[in-house]
Design an enzyme around this catalytic site. Structure first.
Site, PDB file in Angstrom:
ATOM      1  N   ASN A  10       0.866  -1.173   0.000  1.00  0.00           N
ATOM      2  CA  ASN A  10       0.000   0.000   0.000  1.00  0.00           C
ATOM      3  C   ASN A  10       0.904   1.224   0.000  1.00  0.00           C
ATOM      4  O   ASN A  10       1.392   1.656   1.052  1.00  0.00           O
ATOM      5  CB  ASN A  10      -0.906  -0.039   1.237  1.00  0.00           C
ATOM      6  CG  ASN A  10      -1.912   1.095   1.279  1.00  0.00           C
ATOM      7  OD1 ASN A  10      -1.790   2.084   0.572  1.00  0.00           O
ATOM      8  ND2 ASN A  10      -2.906   0.957   2.137  1.00  0.00           N
ATOM      9  N   ARG A  96      -2.904  -1.543  -3.385  1.00  0.00           N
ATOM     10  CA  ARG A  96      -4.012  -0.597  -3.271  1.00  0.00           C
ATOM     11  C   ARG A  96      -3.842   0.489  -4.329  1.00  0.00           C
ATOM     12  O   ARG A  96      -2.763   1.053  -4.507  1.00  0.00           O
ATOM     13  CB  ARG A  96      -4.006   0.056  -1.889  1.00  0.00           C
ATOM     14  CG  ARG A  96      -5.049   1.169  -1.736  1.00  0.00           C
ATOM     15  CD  ARG A  96      -4.715   2.058  -0.565  1.00  0.00           C
ATOM     16  NE  ARG A  96      -5.659   3.148  -0.410  1.00  0.00           N
ATOM     17  CZ  ARG A  96      -5.379   4.287   0.199  1.00  0.00           C
ATOM     18  NH1 ARG A  96      -4.154   4.494   0.682  1.00  0.00           N
ATOM     19  NH2 ARG A  96      -6.288   5.223   0.329  1.00  0.00           N
ATOM     20  N   ASP A 153      -9.920   1.749  -4.135  1.00  0.00           N
ATOM     21  CA  ASP A 153     -10.693   2.407  -3.084  1.00  0.00           C
ATOM     22  C   ASP A 153     -12.065   2.859  -3.563  1.00  0.00           C
ATOM     23  O   ASP A 153     -12.976   3.029  -2.756  1.00  0.00           O
ATOM     24  CB  ASP A 153      -9.927   3.626  -2.564  1.00  0.00           C
ATOM     25  CG  ASP A 153      -9.176   3.322  -1.279  1.00  0.00           C
ATOM     26  OD1 ASP A 153      -9.569   2.381  -0.572  1.00  0.00           O
ATOM     27  OD2 ASP A 153      -8.211   4.033  -0.975  1.00  0.00           O
ATOM     28  N   ARG A 288      -3.126  15.036  17.430  1.00  0.00           N
ATOM     29  CA  ARG A 288      -2.482  14.954  18.739  1.00  0.00           C
ATOM     30  C   ARG A 288      -1.733  16.246  19.068  1.00  0.00           C
ATOM     31  O   ARG A 288      -1.799  16.745  20.197  1.00  0.00           O
ATOM     32  CB  ARG A 288      -1.526  13.756  18.776  1.00  0.00           C
ATOM     33  CG  ARG A 288      -2.217  12.402  18.651  1.00  0.00           C
ATOM     34  CD  ARG A 288      -1.241  11.302  18.337  1.00  0.00           C
ATOM     35  NE  ARG A 288      -0.631  11.493  17.025  1.00  0.00           N
ATOM     36  CZ  ARG A 288       0.177  10.607  16.429  1.00  0.00           C
ATOM     37  NH1 ARG A 288       0.467   9.464  17.049  1.00  0.00           N
ATOM     38  NH2 ARG A 288       0.696  10.847  15.241  1.00  0.00           N
ATOM     39  N   GLY A 333     -10.156   7.902  14.510  1.00  0.00           N
ATOM     40  CA  GLY A 333     -11.326   7.153  14.928  1.00  0.00           C
ATOM     41  C   GLY A 333     -11.017   6.102  15.976  1.00  0.00           C
ATOM     42  O   GLY A 333     -11.819   5.839  16.876  1.00  0.00           O
ATOM     43  N   ASN A 335      -8.321   6.218  18.101  1.00  0.00           N
ATOM     44  CA  ASN A 335      -7.530   6.671  19.248  1.00  0.00           C
ATOM     45  C   ASN A 335      -8.010   7.938  19.939  1.00  0.00           C
ATOM     46  O   ASN A 335      -7.605   8.188  21.079  1.00  0.00           O
ATOM     47  CB  ASN A 335      -6.073   6.884  18.800  1.00  0.00           C
ATOM     48  CG  ASN A 335      -5.423   5.599  18.322  1.00  0.00           C
ATOM     49  OD1 ASN A 335      -5.279   4.661  19.084  1.00  0.00           O
ATOM     50  ND2 ASN A 335      -5.057   5.546  17.053  1.00  0.00           N
TER      51      ASN A 335
END
Length: 403
Positions: A10, A96, A153, A288, A333, A335
């Site tokens: 990927n 991918r 995708d 973060r 989503g 963490n």
């Protein structure tokens, strides 16, 4: 087909993810042998790996040569390190590819004609498609006999109702392929496949999946199929992301072109690289870092991110005709409790709630036992979906010639 070894690659602009699986005779359940990630490209490359037996990961890290980051060299080297870690060559390699165009609804074998066609779609996904395809070509040049496949995708969304795919533009333009494609389809296909196991005793017919990472999108899944999604023609659209703007009034773009005299290439960079969490916070595109900064601008960026997601959820719940379950996946989503809690609060009218005790316990099911809507956290797993696709194509088209 006992012991059929399938690897996946990927390739993106800032990372390359590698995985390897062994499939038995029935081809139904693959055993994960290796999972590795080369992140921080190109400035600060960092290679990590894990495996169930530890030794496989250690052999991979010892064999992997990342001294040259040229994709033409790097992709074949990572494949060689994968095979060295397994102690045997792989039978097939799955990739991918972000954009497959309007006519591709499933995975395909990599052929010269297919790759040439996919090159024409690079303007629809300029941050992803060129990297996806360069890895395929690089491996093909060095390993021409290796069976390679392509997983898209966009494919998971291609069976959406026609109205969900159309823009209200002249029909002639729609017929040339200017439609709502949707992205992150491999992640959503993996979630759809796992829904019966996630909610064995709970309703899940109408599921809202939230892929929230550096790129972010939402998907309405009805009876295991995509019926609507937040992203449209390009991967810039939909909700705000790390550095991407999400939806913006087309009139604002026209204004920047005509009145501010901005060049199209500068607008492209602004929408793709300088917007989203980064643009609003002025701090970073990494949630973060934005959370830790605590500035008013950073707080507004986080609140805007949550607000726009909640609004989009309302649209997709309407498309589903109600809601049975929500699944969070990808980096944010999986963490960020703050983001999940904010979305749940914004959707309390729809019966969405998070049980604080379940969150503290790290349970994958976050909703209270008697909640009308189930809420789950599921690790993103595009790699196993690519491997399943690769196996399916390999079994149908056994290798005779290659690219």
């Amino acid at each position: 087909m006992s012991g059929l070894r399938i690897a996946t690659l990927n390739s993106g602009s800032s990372s390359i993810k590698i995985a390897a699986y062994s499939f038995g005779a029935n081809g139904k359940a693959g055993v994960e042998l290796l999972r590795a990630n080369l992140s921080g490209l190109p400035a600060a490359p960092h290679l990590s790996a894990k495996s169930a037996d530890l030794e496989t990961a250690e052999r991979f890290l010892a064999a992997a040569d990342i001294s040259n980051l040229d994709p033409k060299i790097l992709a074949p080297r990572l494949l060689a390190a994968t095979e060295a870690s397994l102690g045997a060559p792989v039978h097939a390699l799955g990739h991918r590819v972000v954009q497959g165009g309007p006519g591709i609804v499933d995975s395909h074998r990599a052929t010269p004609d297919m790759l040439d066609h996919l090159e024409t779609l690079c303007p629809l996904a300029p941050d992803h498609q060129p990297h996806n395809l360069s890895a395929v070509r690089a491996v093909a040049a060095e390993r021409p006999d290796l069976f390679q496949t392509l997983s898209f995708d966009t494919a998971f969304h291609r069976m959406q109702p026609r109205l969900a795919q159309l823009y209200a533009i002249p029909r002639a333009l729609s017929e040339t392929g200017i439609i709502r494609y949707g992205y992150h389809g491999l992640s959503y296909a993996s979630i759809a496949r796992r829904l019966p196991d996630l909610f064995p005793e709970r309703p899940h017919r109408r599921t809202l999946a939230l892929h929230l990472g550096s790129g972010a999108s939402l998907c309405a899944i009805l009876d295991g199929r995509s019926i609507a999604t937040s992203m449209g023609f390009s991967a810039i659209s939909g909700v705000p992301m790390s550095t991407r703007a999400g939806d913006i009034d087309a009139g604002a773009i026209l204004y920047l072109l005509s009145e501010r005299q901005m060049r199209p290439e500068d607008i492209s960079i602004m929408l793709r690289k300088q917007s989203g969490l980064l643009g609003v916070s002025g701090v970073s595109g990494d949630l973060r870092t934005v959370e830790a900064s605590g500035t008013p601008e950073a707080e507004e960026a986080i609140n805007l991110f949550i607000y726009r997601i909640v609004r989009e959820c309302g649209s997709l719940i309407a498309a589903l005709g109600g809601l049975d379950a929500i699944v969070f996946t990808a980096g944010i989503g999986e963490n960020s409790h703050r983001v999940r809690a904010g979305i749940a609060e914004g959707l309390s009218w729809a019966g969405v709630a998070i049980d604080p005790a379940a969150y503290r316990a790290g349970a994958p099911l976050l909703s209270p036992p008697d909640a009308p809507v189930s809420v789950a956290v599921v690790p993103a797993d595009e790699e196993s979906e690519i491997a399943r696709d690769c196996l399916s194509v390999y079994e149908l088209d056994r290798p005779e010639s290659s690219i």
